[in-house]
Design a protein around this motif. Structure first.
Motif, mmCIF file in Angstrom:
data_model
loop_
_atom_site.group_PDB
_atom_site.id
_atom_site.type_symbol
_atom_site.label_atom_id
_atom_site.label_comp_id
_atom_site.label_asym_id
_atom_site.label_seq_id
_atom_site.Cartn_x
_atom_site.Cartn_y
_atom_site.Cartn_z
ATOM 1 N N ARG A 37 74.384 16.658 52.159
ATOM 2 C CA ARG A 37 73.336 15.686 52.501
ATOM 3 C C ARG A 37 72.103 15.895 51.630
ATOM 4 N NH1 ARG A 37 72.561 11.031 53.633
ATOM 5 N NH2 ARG A 37 71.361 10.434 55.423
ATOM 6 N N LEU A 38 71.670 17.150 51.491
ATOM 7 C CA LEU A 38 70.478 17.449 50.703
ATOM 8 C C LEU A 38 70.676 17.157 49.216
ATOM 9 C CD1 LEU A 38 69.472 20.830 52.371
ATOM 10 C CD2 LEU A 38 67.975 18.840 52.186
ATOM 11 N N PHE A 39 71.661 17.813 48.619
ATOM 12 C CA PHE A 39 71.766 17.844 47.166
ATOM 13 C C PHE A 39 72.476 16.628 46.564
ATOM 14 C CE2 PHE A 39 71.851 22.461 48.454
ATOM 15 C CZ PHE A 39 70.479 22.588 48.397
ATOM 16 N N ASN A 40 73.274 15.943 47.343
ATOM 17 C CA ASN A 40 73.950 14.752 46.835
ATOM 18 C C ASN A 40 73.309 13.466 47.378
ATOM 19 O OD1 ASN A 40 75.802 16.233 45.294
ATOM 20 N ND2 ASN A 40 77.124 16.521 47.054
ATOM 21 N N ASP A 41 73.302 13.324 48.693
ATOM 22 C CA ASP A 41 72.822 12.076 49.290
ATOM 23 C C ASP A 41 71.321 11.852 49.093
ATOM 24 O OD1 ASP A 41 75.450 11.823 50.128
ATOM 25 O OD2 ASP A 41 75.023 12.490 52.169
ATOM 26 N N HIS A 42 70.527 12.923 49.228
ATOM 27 C CA HIS A 42 69.070 12.798 49.098
ATOM 28 C C HIS A 42 68.561 13.172 47.706
ATOM 29 C CE1 HIS A 42 68.218 11.755 53.245
ATOM 30 N NE2 HIS A 42 68.895 12.806 53.687
ATOM 31 N N ALA A 43 69.452 13.633 46.832
ATOM 32 C CA ALA A 43 69.106 13.996 45.453
ATOM 33 C C ALA A 43 68.052 15.103 45.362
ATOM 34 C CB ALA A 43 68.675 12.764 44.664
ATOM 35 N N VAL A 44 68.061 16.005 46.317
ATOM 36 C CA VAL A 44 67.160 17.158 46.288
ATOM 37 C C VAL A 44 67.674 18.133 45.230
ATOM 38 C CG1 VAL A 44 66.317 19.131 47.647
ATOM 39 C CG2 VAL A 44 66.544 16.876 48.723
ATOM 40 N N SER A 45 66.765 18.674 44.438
ATOM 41 C CA SER A 45 67.144 19.683 43.450
ATOM 42 C C SER A 45 67.222 21.040 44.143
ATOM 43 C CB SER A 45 66.121 19.752 42.321
ATOM 44 O OG SER A 45 66.372 20.883 41.503
ATOM 45 N N GLU A 46 68.380 21.672 44.072
ATOM 46 C CA GLU A 46 68.571 22.957 44.744
ATOM 47 C C GLU A 46 67.603 24.016 44.217
ATOM 48 O OE1 GLU A 46 72.150 26.052 45.964
ATOM 49 O OE2 GLU A 46 72.614 24.308 44.727
ATOM 50 N N HIS A 47 67.246 23.919 42.937
ATOM 51 C CA HIS A 47 66.421 24.963 42.319
ATOM 52 C C HIS A 47 64.952 24.584 42.170
ATOM 53 C CE1 HIS A 47 70.093 27.147 41.655
ATOM 54 N NE2 HIS A 47 70.613 26.066 41.095
ATOM 55 N N ALA A 48 64.635 23.302 42.131
ATOM 56 C CA ALA A 48 63.258 22.892 41.865
ATOM 57 C C ALA A 48 62.504 22.386 43.102
ATOM 58 C CB ALA A 48 63.235 21.806 40.787
ATOM 59 N N ASP A 49 63.221 21.919 44.119
ATOM 60 C CA ASP A 49 62.568 21.326 45.278
ATOM 61 C C ASP A 49 62.512 22.282 46.463
ATOM 62 O OD1 ASP A 49 62.121 18.879 43.990
ATOM 63 O OD2 ASP A 49 64.083 18.097 44.583
ATOM 64 N N ALA A 50 61.654 21.947 47.414
ATOM 65 C CA ALA A 50 61.518 22.713 48.658
ATOM 66 C C ALA A 50 62.460 22.117 49.704
ATOM 67 C CB ALA A 50 60.078 22.674 49.151
ATOM 68 N N TRP A 51 63.321 22.935 50.279
ATOM 69 C CA TRP A 51 64.289 22.481 51.274
ATOM 70 C C TRP A 51 64.673 23.662 52.173
ATOM 71 C CZ3 TRP A 51 68.795 25.209 51.017
ATOM 72 C CH2 TRP A 51 69.074 25.855 49.814
ATOM 73 N N ILE A 52 65.160 23.334 53.351
ATOM 74 C CA ILE A 52 65.583 24.345 54.316
ATOM 75 C C ILE A 52 66.598 23.704 55.252
ATOM 76 C CG2 ILE A 52 63.629 23.819 55.846
ATOM 77 C CD1 ILE A 52 63.590 26.800 56.668
ATOM 78 N N TYR A 53 67.533 24.498 55.733
ATOM 79 C CA TYR A 53 68.427 24.011 56.789
ATOM 80 C C TYR A 53 68.883 25.184 57.642
ATOM 81 C CZ TYR A 53 72.629 25.439 54.124
ATOM 82 O OH TYR A 53 73.595 26.144 53.455
#
Length: 99
Positions: A37-53
């Motif tokens: 969901r994060l890295f494909n559907d929402h196009a969040v960058s695993e290395h450059a963006d802020a994310w948590i789950y």
């Protein structure tokens, strides 16, 4: 709220607060596969963006956490996922991400 839900909310608040002081700069959702969901559907960058789950013990617990954050002002909305949805995720919205 269960102790586990409170633990997840606290961890998300600490993480999010260290990167932004405004809830409306974040998107919160639920997913069976949060990485997809994060890295494909929402196009969040695993290395450059802020994310948590994090994982919950049930769909109900994940949705209650999602609801908590949405009422605090994050973007997102109820109704996503399915019966296997037991993870809650958040990411900081950028010009690259897809809500």
């Amino acid at each position: 709220m269960t102790a586990r839900q409170q633990e997840i909310i606290s961890a998300f608040n600490v993480y999010m607060g260290a990167r932004s002081t405004s809830y409306n700069e974040w998107y919160v959702g639920v997913a069976a596969d949060p990485r997809q969901r994060l890295f494909n559907d929402h196009a969040v960058s695993e290395h450059a963006d802020a994310w948590i789950y994090d994982s919950c013990s049930s769909t109900r617990e994940a949705r209650e956490i999602e609801h908590y954050f949405i009422t605090q002002g994050t973007r997102g909305g109820p109704g996503g996922g399915d019966a296997d949805t037991k993870s809650v995720y958040a990411y900081k919205i950028t010009s690259r991400t897809i809500e």
